[in-house]
Design an enzyme around this catalytic site. Structure first.
Site, PDB file in Angstrom:
ATOM      1  CB  SER A  15      19.827   7.468  76.771  1.00 24.84           C
ATOM      2  OG  SER A  15      18.758   8.066  77.491  1.00 24.84           O
ATOM      3  CG  LEU A  17      19.255  14.950  69.065  1.00 34.24           C
ATOM      4  CD1 LEU A  17      19.832  14.250  67.853  1.00 34.24           C
ATOM      5  CD2 LEU A  17      18.131  15.896  68.638  1.00 34.24           C
ATOM      6  N   GLY A  19      22.496  13.919  74.195  1.00 32.17           N
ATOM      7  CA  GLY A  19      23.346  13.100  75.064  1.00 32.17           C
ATOM      8  C   GLY A  19      24.210  12.136  74.265  1.00 32.17           C
ATOM      9  CE1 TYR A 143      11.103  21.402  76.063  1.00 37.18           C
ATOM     10  CE2 TYR A 143      11.107  23.449  74.805  1.00 37.18           C
ATOM     11  CZ  TYR A 143      11.748  22.297  75.224  1.00 37.18           C
ATOM     12  OH  TYR A 143      13.047  22.057  74.814  1.00 37.18           O
ATOM     13  CB  THR A 171      18.524  26.962  66.812  1.00 42.28           C
ATOM     14  OG1 THR A 171      19.767  26.385  66.422  1.00 42.28           O
ATOM     15  CG2 THR A 171      18.688  28.448  66.978  1.00 42.28           C
ATOM     16  CG  ASN A 172      14.350  24.030  65.417  1.00 43.02           C
ATOM     17  OD1 ASN A 172      13.258  23.524  65.561  1.00 43.02           O
ATOM     18  ND2 ASN A 172      14.518  25.345  65.386  1.00 43.02           N
ATOM     19  NE  ARG A 215      10.571  26.585  63.643  1.00 38.83           N
ATOM     20  CZ  ARG A 215       9.601  27.480  63.434  1.00 38.83           C
ATOM     21  NH1 ARG A 215       9.895  28.652  62.916  1.00 38.83           N
ATOM     22  NH2 ARG A 215       8.349  27.220  63.775  1.00 38.83           N
TER      23      ARG A 215
HETATM   24  N1  LIG Z   1      15.840  18.421  70.123  1.00 36.09           N
HETATM   25  C1  LIG Z   1      15.837  19.743  69.961  1.00 36.09           C
HETATM   26  O1  LIG Z   1      15.576  20.269  68.869  1.00 36.09           O
HETATM   27  C2  LIG Z   1      16.165  20.647  71.125  1.00 36.09           C
HETATM   28  C3  LIG Z   1      16.273  22.019  70.876  1.00 36.09           C
HETATM   29  C4  LIG Z   1      16.603  22.867  71.916  1.00 36.09           C
HETATM   30  C5  LIG Z   1      16.812  22.345  73.174  1.00 36.09           C
HETATM   31  N2  LIG Z   1      16.699  21.020  73.408  1.00 36.09           N
HETATM   32  C6  LIG Z   1      16.936  20.529  74.768  1.00 36.09           C
HETATM   33  O2  LIG Z   1      18.032  19.622  74.740  1.00 36.09           O
HETATM   34  C7  LIG Z   1      17.899  18.670  75.785  1.00 36.09           C
HETATM   35  C8  LIG Z   1      18.053  17.282  75.212  1.00 36.09           C
HETATM   36  O3  LIG Z   1      17.052  17.085  74.227  1.00 36.09           O
HETATM   37  P1  LIG Z   1      17.062  15.852  73.238  1.00 36.09           P
HETATM   38  O4  LIG Z   1      16.549  16.353  71.944  1.00 36.09           O
HETATM   39  O5  LIG Z   1      18.366  15.142  73.326  1.00 36.09           O
HETATM   40  O6  LIG Z   1      15.903  14.974  73.894  1.00 36.09           O
HETATM   41  P2  LIG Z   1      15.606  13.425  73.779  1.00 36.09           P
HETATM   42  O7  LIG Z   1      16.347  12.814  72.644  1.00 36.09           O
HETATM   43  O8  LIG Z   1      14.127  13.268  73.840  1.00 36.09           O
HETATM   44  O9  LIG Z   1      16.222  12.859  75.117  1.00 36.09           O
HETATM   45  C9  LIG Z   1      15.635  13.146  76.347  1.00 36.09           C
HETATM   46  C10 LIG Z   1      16.508  12.557  77.417  1.00 36.09           C
HETATM   47  O10 LIG Z   1      15.916  12.858  78.690  1.00 36.09           O
HETATM   48  C11 LIG Z   1      15.764  11.652  79.414  1.00 36.09           C
HETATM   49  N3  LIG Z   1      14.602  11.770  80.278  1.00 36.09           N
HETATM   50  C12 LIG Z   1      13.338  12.135  79.917  1.00 36.09           C
HETATM   51  N4  LIG Z   1      12.522  12.089  80.989  1.00 36.09           N
HETATM   52  C13 LIG Z   1      13.283  11.678  82.043  1.00 36.09           C
HETATM   53  C14 LIG Z   1      13.004  11.427  83.409  1.00 36.09           C
HETATM   54  N5  LIG Z   1      11.784  11.586  83.933  1.00 36.09           N
HETATM   55  N6  LIG Z   1      14.025  11.005  84.197  1.00 36.09           N
HETATM   56  C15 LIG Z   1      15.256  10.837  83.689  1.00 36.09           C
HETATM   57  N7  LIG Z   1      15.591  11.067  82.415  1.00 36.09           N
HETATM   58  C16 LIG Z   1      14.601  11.481  81.596  1.00 36.09           C
HETATM   59  C17 LIG Z   1      15.613  10.560  78.369  1.00 36.09           C
HETATM   60  O11 LIG Z   1      15.927   9.280  78.910  1.00 36.09           O
HETATM   61  P3  LIG Z   1      15.435   7.910  78.176  1.00 36.09           P
HETATM   62  O12 LIG Z   1      16.268   7.755  76.935  1.00 36.09           O
HETATM   63  O13 LIG Z   1      15.730   6.843  79.164  1.00 36.09           O
HETATM   64  O14 LIG Z   1      13.975   8.092  77.890  1.00 36.09           O
HETATM   65  C18 LIG Z   1      16.623  11.039  77.330  1.00 36.09           C
HETATM   66  O15 LIG Z   1      17.933  10.665  77.698  1.00 36.09           O
HETATM   67  C19 LIG Z   1      16.528  18.917  76.413  1.00 36.09           C
HETATM   68  O16 LIG Z   1      16.696  19.632  77.617  1.00 36.09           O
HETATM   69  C20 LIG Z   1      15.797  19.739  75.374  1.00 36.09           C
HETATM   70  O17 LIG Z   1      14.831  20.564  75.963  1.00 36.09           O
HETATM   71  C21 LIG Z   1      16.394  20.137  72.393  1.00 36.09           C
END
Ligand SMILES: NC(=O)c1ccc[n+]([C@@H]2O[C@H](COP(=O)([O-])OP(=O)(O)OC[C@H]3O[C@@H](n4cnc5c(N)ncnc54)[C@H](OP(=O)(O)O)[C@@H]3O)[C@@H](O)[C@H]2O)c1
Length: 321
Positions: A15, A17, A19, A143, A171-172, A215
């Site tokens: 759910s 970004l 996903g 983290y 990356t970001n 970045r």
């Molecule tokens: N955003 C970036 O710039 C970036 C960069 C590099 C790597 N990443 C990695 O990419 C992945 C996805 O990041 P994102 O940006 O899509 O993050 P996000 O939008 O914050 O989404 C986080 C997801 O994790 C779920 N989640 C969080 N805590 C949970 C828990 N305790 N149990 C079950 N589900 C949980 C959330 O569910 P709910 O919606 O229900 O809260 C949501 O679906 C992460 O592993 C992150 O470290 C992100």
């Protein structure tokens, strides 16, 4: 029936970004192949910090493949405040997910690291071999160390059980469905939200920091397309950096200018240098990706940013912020 027909893919963090971008590619760009089943989880389906709930959801779906995205995620300022929570929550989530996947016989897991987990003091460009070469930047050590341990998990599951558990290193990331919180979000969605409000209130846009740090940004939809390729075809346990090229790195100032353009912001832009800059740069090499995928076309930064701004304006009431 071919191997692919039997693929049942469970996406944790479905759910968020990244996903939501994978959902889009699977459902609206014909990313799924015939006979495949895709299940997208949110924290409402299971709290993955809890082993009992994690086991139950894996027993229920018994996935052959997992894309593991769920994590506690945040920008610089949230990281600086909550290093302990970032460490503990992410270590629990990752240990539970990988062990539950192992227990139900999942053949492949692709987890998600980040270029911000690399050593602070390093040579550039960063590549996949350098993850453990020194301490991360002090702003996000909780983290960073938790994410690095996924690589330890993956190598150990392979060594002890022959599992193909691997990870990508984006990356970001930015795009629709991001967290647009000004306090807790990443730089681009925070800037988009601030510029949107500044426009409405007729005030200047204040960019936090000097604007000098650099970045590489990847559009969530490009990342999603690459995730599908990794899930199907990348067979190494060692992680792979998913990034635009080194030449596509931009300064925060250039990013702010692109936000101004994307939103049609007409006001003044000021830089608040009393706020932290974070790491100066973390330039990553995408040479490994290019070796496998020489022809992959990234969406141009300004176009992707404009699409994200448009999405935010159109979805202002329901967007995470
Ligand atoms: N955003 C970036 O710039 C970036 C960069 C590099 C790597 N990443 C990695 O990419 C992945 C996805 O990041 P994102 O940006 O899509 O993050 P996000 O939008 O914050 O989404 C986080 C997801 O994790 C779920 N989640 C969080 N805590 C949970 C828990 N305790 N149990 C079950 N589900 C949980 C959330 O569910 P709910 O919606 O229900 O809260 C949501 O679906 C992460 O592993 C992150 O470290 C992100």
């Amino acid at each position: 029936m071919g191997h692919l027909k039997l693929m049942k893919v469970l996406v944790t963090g479905g759910s968020g970004l990244v996903g939501k971008a994978i959902q889009h590619v699977v459902r609206e760009e014909n990313g799924a192949k015939e006979g495949e089943e895709w299940i997208f989880l949110s924290s409402k389906d299971a709290n993955l910090m809890d082993m009992g709930e994690t086991r139950a959801v894996f027993e229920k779906h018994r996935p052959t493949h997992v894309i593991h995205l769920a994590a506690m995620v945040g920008g610089l300022f949230k990281n600086m405040k909550f290093n302990l929570d970032f460490w503990r929550n992410n270590v629990y989530i990752n240990d539970n997910v990988l062990q539950a996947a192992h227990e139900v016989g999942t053949v492949k897991v692709v987890s998600c690291l980040s270029t911000c987990i690399f050593p602070d003091k390093t040579t550039y460009p960063i590549d996949e071999t350098m993850i453990h070469n020194g301490p991360p930047h002090e702003s996000n050590f909780g983290y960073a160390y938790a994410k690095r341990m996924i690589d330890v998990h993956n190598r150990a599951y392979f060594q002890q059980y022959g599992r193909c558990f691997t990870a990508v290193i984006p990356t970001n990331v930015f795009g629709p469905h991001d967290n647009f919180s000004i306090e807790d979000g990443h730089v681009l969605p925070g800037l988009i939200h601030k510029a949107y409000l500044a426009q409405k209130e007729g005030k200047p846009l204040t960019v936090w920091g000097s604007g000098i740090p650099r970045r590489q940004f990847i559009y969530s939809l490009d990342l999603a397309r690459l995730f599908l390729w990794v899930l199907r075809e990348y067979s190494e346990v060692e992680p792979i950096i998913l990034s635009v090229g080194e030449e596509d790195e931009v300064s925060i100032r250039e990013a702010a200018e692109a936000v101004v353009e994307g939103l049609g912001f007409k006001g003044e832009v000021v830089y608040d240098t009393s706020k932290a800059d974070g790491q100066f740069k973390k330039t990553a090499s995408n040479a490994k990706l290019r070796k496998y995928q020489p022809d992959f076309k990234f969406t141009p930064f300004k176009q992707a940013l404009k699409e994200t701004c448009t999405w935010f304006v159109d979805n202002y009431d329901t967007a995470r912020k």
